[in-house]
Motif scaffolding. Structure first.
Motif, short mmCIF file in Angstrom:
data_model
loop_
_atom_site.label_atom_id
_atom_site.label_comp_id
_atom_site.label_asym_id
_atom_site.label_seq_id
_atom_site.Cartn_x
_atom_site.Cartn_y
_atom_site.Cartn_z
N GLU A 1 0.86 -1.18 0.00
CA GLU A 1 0.00 0.00 0.00
C GLU A 1 0.90 1.23 0.00
O GLU A 1 1.19 1.82 1.03
N SER B 1 -7.13 0.55 -0.26
CA SER B 1 -7.95 -0.59 -0.63
C SER B 1 -8.07 -0.66 -2.16
O SER B 1 -7.59 0.22 -2.87
N LEU B 2 -8.72 -1.71 -2.66
CA LEU B 2 -8.91 -1.87 -4.11
C LEU B 2 -10.23 -1.28 -4.57
O LEU B 2 -10.37 -0.92 -5.74
N GLY B 3 -11.22 -1.24 -3.70
CA GLY B 3 -12.54 -0.71 -4.05
C GLY B 3 -12.99 0.32 -3.05
O GLY B 3 -12.20 0.83 -2.26
N TYR C 1 -15.70 1.57 -0.01
CA TYR C 1 -16.55 1.12 1.09
C TYR C 1 -18.02 1.40 0.79
O TYR C 1 -18.39 2.47 0.33
N HIS D 1 -18.27 -1.28 -3.29
CA HIS D 1 -17.75 -2.57 -3.73
C HIS D 1 -17.73 -3.52 -2.54
O HIS D 1 -17.16 -3.19 -1.49
N GLN E 1 -16.75 -6.06 0.12
CA GLN E 1 -15.54 -6.50 0.83
C GLN E 1 -14.41 -5.47 0.84
O GLN E 1 -13.40 -5.67 1.51
N TYR E 2 -14.54 -4.37 0.10
CA TYR E 2 -13.48 -3.38 0.09
C TYR E 2 -13.82 -2.18 0.98
O TYR E 2 -15.00 -1.91 1.25
N GLY F 1 -12.17 1.16 0.73
CA GLY F 1 -11.54 2.40 0.29
C GLY F 1 -12.41 3.62 0.51
O GLY F 1 -13.62 3.53 0.68
N GLU G 1 -8.20 4.93 4.70
CA GLU G 1 -8.16 4.10 3.50
C GLU G 1 -8.54 4.93 2.28
O GLU G 1 -9.62 5.53 2.24
N THR H 1 -8.47 4.46 -2.26
CA THR H 1 -8.76 3.34 -3.14
C THR H 1 -7.96 3.41 -4.43
O THR H 1 -7.61 4.49 -4.89
#
Length: 269
Positions: free
Chosen positions: A83, A162-164, A166, A169, A171-172, A174, A234, A236
């Protein structure tokens, strides 16, 4: 929203998606200028020490004393080694000039993970090694926690990516600010929305969520056992390029220092 506005927003977002990423670093924000330059009270003094010396986990801790008394804040980057926004910005913060208090920075908390550009180091996910009611579960986590307990910080900020997004997406997490009950999570999220989120990306507006303090994350343990005001930030990767993620992270760190009295801007930032 009027039809013309909707069409303009749709065109901007379509262009962003076609290009792949948003790139909108602000560059000359007053808050960042205040963080980077010594204030009227005088120069800061910085000491650097090595945590866990002689071990595979050896990493640097930087302690910056401001010219005036004030709270102690600790900033962590690189708890997850892939990260990069948190690592890059924490490295920058080692050269910042708080106006009051003490600023402690660990840019590469899990140094092995950082060097390998991987989420986890030799003992797995460091941010699951701080359980309630017992000592940290790995050598690295115990070394980090010793440093935290020694400084007894008023504020802890942990920088992530994060990848996605909050709540958008599954489970993510961001574009979110997770915080302890007494922290300024809502104020931080609102300020970041004003400072750094393009109007045509409404899904990238930051969400503030109070955390459950029973979890095994470093910022939860610091809030639970030291009664510090704590944040886990976080951003994304979704539609944001690296410079933009870095800028959002940079602004988040500066705003936390301002909200807790370590940084002064002399007016609206």
């Amino acid at each position: 929203m009027r039809r013309r506005t909707i069409l303009a927003a749709g065109s901007a977002l379509a262009g962003t998606v076609a290009a792949g990423f948003v790139s909108q670093p602000s560059g000359d924000h007053r808050l960042l200028t205040a963080a980077r330059e010594p204030g009227d009270a005088g120069e800061t003094n910085t000491n650097t020490e090595r945590l866990l010396p002689g071990t595979v986990h050896e990493t640097r801790l930087h302690e910056i004393d401001a010219p005036r008394d004030g709270p102690t804040a600790m900033v962590f980057g690189g708890i997850h080694g892939d990260e990069r926004n948190g690592i890059a910005v924490a490295r920058e913060i080692t050269e910042w000039h708080p106006d009051a208090g003490t600023l402690v920075v660990v840019p590469e908390t899990d140094r092995v993970a950082v060097e390998n550009d991987e989420r986890e180091g030799v003992d797995g996910n460091l941010n699951r090694h701080f359980p309630a009611d017992r000592e940290p579960v790995s050598e690295l986590a115990r070394g980090i926690w010793d440093a935290v307990e020694t400084r007894d910080p008023d504020v802890v900020l942990d920088l992530h990516r994060s990848l996605g997004i909050y709540d958008f997406h599954r489970q993510y997490v961001g574009q979110a600010v997770f915080h302890s009950p007494d922290a300024h999570g809502d104020a931080l999220a609102d300020a970041l929305d004003d400072d750094s989120v393009p109007w045509y990306l409404p899904f990238h507006r930051f969400t503030a969520r109070e955390t459950d303090l029973s979890g095994p994350l470093l910022f939860q343990k610091a809030a639970r056992e030291l009664e510090a005001s704590t944040y886990l930030f976080e951003t994304t990767e979704f539609l944001l390029d690296q410079p933009t993620r870095n800028e959002m992270t940079r602004l988040a760190a500066a705003r936390v220092l301002e909200l807790h009295g370590l940084l002064e801007t002399g007016g609206d930032a």
